[in-house]
Motif scaffolding. Structure first.
Motif, PDB file in Angstrom:
ATOM      1  N   LYS A 149       0.843  -1.197   0.000  1.00  0.00           N
ATOM      2  CA  LYS A 149       0.000   0.000   0.000  1.00  0.00           C
ATOM      3  C   LYS A 149       0.872   1.239   0.000  1.00  0.00           C
ATOM      4  O   LYS A 149       1.623   1.494   0.942  1.00  0.00           O
ATOM      5  N   VAL A 150       0.787   2.006  -1.093  1.00  0.00           N
ATOM      6  CA  VAL A 150       1.433   3.317  -1.137  1.00  0.00           C
ATOM      7  C   VAL A 150       0.423   4.308  -0.568  1.00  0.00           C
ATOM      8  O   VAL A 150      -0.700   4.419  -1.061  1.00  0.00           O
ATOM      9  N   LEU A 151       0.840   5.012   0.472  1.00  0.00           N
ATOM     10  CA  LEU A 151      -0.064   5.840   1.258  1.00  0.00           C
ATOM     11  C   LEU A 151       0.388   7.305   1.224  1.00  0.00           C
ATOM     12  O   LEU A 151       1.105   7.765   2.111  1.00  0.00           O
ATOM     13  N   PRO A 152      -0.016   8.063   0.196  1.00  0.00           N
ATOM     14  CA  PRO A 152       0.381   9.478   0.132  1.00  0.00           C
ATOM     15  C   PRO A 152      -0.534  10.308   1.039  1.00  0.00           C
ATOM     16  O   PRO A 152      -1.727  10.453   0.760  1.00  0.00           O
ATOM     17  N   ILE A 153       0.005  10.835   2.122  1.00  0.00           N
ATOM     18  CA  ILE A 153      -0.802  11.583   3.087  1.00  0.00           C
ATOM     19  C   ILE A 153      -0.476  13.067   2.970  1.00  0.00           C
ATOM     20  O   ILE A 153       0.636  13.503   3.277  1.00  0.00           O
ATOM     21  N   SER A 154      -1.451  13.829   2.525  1.00  0.00           N
ATOM     22  CA  SER A 154      -1.265  15.260   2.302  1.00  0.00           C
ATOM     23  C   SER A 154      -1.397  16.037   3.612  1.00  0.00           C
ATOM     24  O   SER A 154      -2.278  15.761   4.432  1.00  0.00           O
ATOM     25  N   VAL A 155      -0.525  17.029   3.768  1.00  0.00           N
ATOM     26  CA  VAL A 155      -0.614  17.923   4.933  1.00  0.00           C
ATOM     27  C   VAL A 155      -1.255  19.265   4.547  1.00  0.00           C
ATOM     28  O   VAL A 155      -1.239  20.212   5.320  1.00  0.00           O
ATOM     29  N   ASP A 156      -1.834  19.329   3.351  1.00  0.00           N
ATOM     30  CA  ASP A 156      -2.471  20.561   2.879  1.00  0.00           C
ATOM     31  C   ASP A 156      -3.682  20.917   3.742  1.00  0.00           C
ATOM     32  O   ASP A 156      -4.380  20.042   4.257  1.00  0.00           O
ATOM     33  N   ARG A 157      -3.970  22.202   3.828  1.00  0.00           N
ATOM     34  CA  ARG A 157      -5.133  22.670   4.582  1.00  0.00           C
ATOM     35  C   ARG A 157      -6.419  22.327   3.833  1.00  0.00           C
ATOM     36  O   ARG A 157      -6.398  22.005   2.637  1.00  0.00           O
ATOM     37  N   ASP A 158      -7.532  22.397   4.547  1.00  0.00           N
ATOM     38  CA  ASP A 158      -8.824  22.011   3.984  1.00  0.00           C
ATOM     39  C   ASP A 158      -9.175  22.800   2.724  1.00  0.00           C
ATOM     40  O   ASP A 158      -9.779  22.264   1.785  1.00  0.00           O
ATOM     41  N   SER A 159      -8.805  24.054   2.677  1.00  0.00           N
ATOM     42  CA  SER A 159      -9.153  24.900   1.526  1.00  0.00           C
ATOM     43  C   SER A 159      -8.444  24.468   0.243  1.00  0.00           C
ATOM     44  O   SER A 159      -8.824  24.886  -0.853  1.00  0.00           O
ATOM     45  N   ASP A 160      -7.419  23.619   0.372  1.00  0.00           N
ATOM     46  CA  ASP A 160      -6.684  23.151  -0.806  1.00  0.00           C
ATOM     47  C   ASP A 160      -7.012  21.703  -1.165  1.00  0.00           C
ATOM     48  O   ASP A 160      -6.280  21.060  -1.915  1.00  0.00           O
ATOM     49  N   LEU A 161      -8.121  21.212  -0.635  1.00  0.00           N
ATOM     50  CA  LEU A 161      -8.504  19.817  -0.897  1.00  0.00           C
ATOM     51  C   LEU A 161      -8.662  19.551  -2.386  1.00  0.00           C
ATOM     52  O   LEU A 161      -8.300  18.481  -2.883  1.00  0.00           O
ATOM     53  N   ASN A 162      -9.190  20.528  -3.128  1.00  0.00           N
ATOM     54  CA  ASN A 162      -9.358  20.329  -4.570  1.00  0.00           C
ATOM     55  C   ASN A 162      -8.026  20.110  -5.274  1.00  0.00           C
ATOM     56  O   ASN A 162      -7.935  19.349  -6.248  1.00  0.00           O
ATOM     57  N   LEU A 163      -6.961  20.753  -4.770  1.00  0.00           N
ATOM     58  CA  LEU A 163      -5.627  20.567  -5.358  1.00  0.00           C
ATOM     59  C   LEU A 163      -5.089  19.169  -5.052  1.00  0.00           C
ATOM     60  O   LEU A 163      -4.442  18.539  -5.897  1.00  0.00           O
ATOM     61  N   VAL A 164      -5.369  18.701  -3.862  1.00  0.00           N
ATOM     62  CA  VAL A 164      -4.952  17.346  -3.466  1.00  0.00           C
ATOM     63  C   VAL A 164      -5.662  16.316  -4.346  1.00  0.00           C
ATOM     64  O   VAL A 164      -5.038  15.377  -4.864  1.00  0.00           O
ATOM     65  N   GLN A 165      -6.943  16.486  -4.514  1.00  0.00           N
ATOM     66  CA  GLN A 165      -7.726  15.561  -5.338  1.00  0.00           C
ATOM     67  C   GLN A 165      -7.237  15.543  -6.779  1.00  0.00           C
ATOM     68  O   GLN A 165      -7.127  14.480  -7.405  1.00  0.00           O
ATOM     69  N   ALA A 166      -6.911  16.712  -7.307  1.00  0.00           N
ATOM     70  CA  ALA A 166      -6.425  16.797  -8.682  1.00  0.00           C
ATOM     71  C   ALA A 166      -5.091  16.064  -8.838  1.00  0.00           C
ATOM     72  O   ALA A 166      -4.849  15.391  -9.851  1.00  0.00           O
ATOM     73  N   GLU A 167      -4.231  16.211  -7.840  1.00  0.00           N
ATOM     74  CA  GLU A 167      -2.920  15.538  -7.890  1.00  0.00           C
ATOM     75  C   GLU A 167      -3.083  14.022  -7.875  1.00  0.00           C
ATOM     76  O   GLU A 167      -2.391  13.304  -8.603  1.00  0.00           O
ATOM     77  N   MET A 168      -4.001  13.522  -7.058  1.00  0.00           N
ATOM     78  CA  MET A 168      -4.218  12.078  -7.002  1.00  0.00           C
ATOM     79  C   MET A 168      -4.880  11.565  -8.282  1.00  0.00           C
ATOM     80  O   MET A 168      -4.573  10.466  -8.759  1.00  0.00           O
TER      81      MET A 168
END
Length: 209
Positions: free
Chosen positions: A125-144
């Motif tokens: 299991k590769v587990l990429p855990i983002s430390v981004d703030r809630d307001s940047d969730l859309n950026l995290v989702q786009a990266e994944m």
């Protein structure tokens, strides 16, 4: 008088230097064998040495002398479900702490995606855990989305970063856990996780019982 003199004349047989040398060599050999047996008895059963993979793209790999425990820190998946690292026990876990504002993190992310895809049918299991703030969730989702089959995991409070022992020194930080949930290696900074040495490291842990 003659009996006393006779007793004095009967000197104890002397041991030759050769016999002393042979005896010393035998003692040293026995001690060495006992040392090897004792050393082996203190090594955790089935634990392989991962230092051989500390080269090329994994040159900065840190391998602890003894496996470390894992924090019980709670983080969430993309749906908000609470998880801990113990949720993945029984799998080799490649935990990657990252952020969308971290250029080296984004540089290595495609290689983590390739690593996960290469072992899709195995307990990795590769587990990429983002430390981004809630307001940047859309950026995290786009990266994944751009790096499928990786999934969204989040720790916006940086709790995992601080509760690792030792603490994460920056981003990205990748920590590798074996199937028993023990930390076996760590790398601070970016790396090529699709490289032969990365595959070798993962396969060595997958082969452990």
């Amino acid at each position: 008088m003659s009996e006393i003199q006779s007793d004095k004349n009967q000197a104890a047989p002397k041991r030759s230097p050769l016999k002393w040398a042979i005896g010393a060599v035998l003692l040293i050999g026995v001690a060495a064998v006992l040392y090897v047996i004792a050393s082996a008895s203190f090594k955790p059963a089935g634990v392989v040495d991962l230092k051989e993979f500390k080269k090329a793209s994994l040159e900065k790999l840190e391998v602890p002398v003894e496996p470390r425990g894992q924090p019980a820190t709670v983080f969430t998946d993309g749906a908000g479900k609470e998880l801990t690292l113990a949720s993945f026990k029984g799998q080799v876990v490649v935990m990657n702490l990252w952020a969308t504002w971290c250029a080296p993190c984004k540089k290595e992310m495609p290689t983590l995606a390739k690593l996960q895809a290469s072992y899709a049918t195995q307990p990795l299991k590769v587990l990429p855990i983002s430390v981004d703030r809630d307001s940047d969730l859309n950026l995290v989702q786009a990266e994944m989305t751009a790096n499928a089959p990786l999934q969204v995991y989040r720790d916006p409070g940086y709790k995992l970063s601080f509760e690792l022992d030792p603490r994460a020194q920056g981003y990205p930080t990748t920590v590798i856990y074996d199937k028993q949930g023990r930390e076996r290696a760590r790398l601070s900074g970016d790396a090529d996780w699709s490289s032969p040495e990365a595959h070798g490291l993962v396969e060595a842990l997958l082969a452990e019982r």
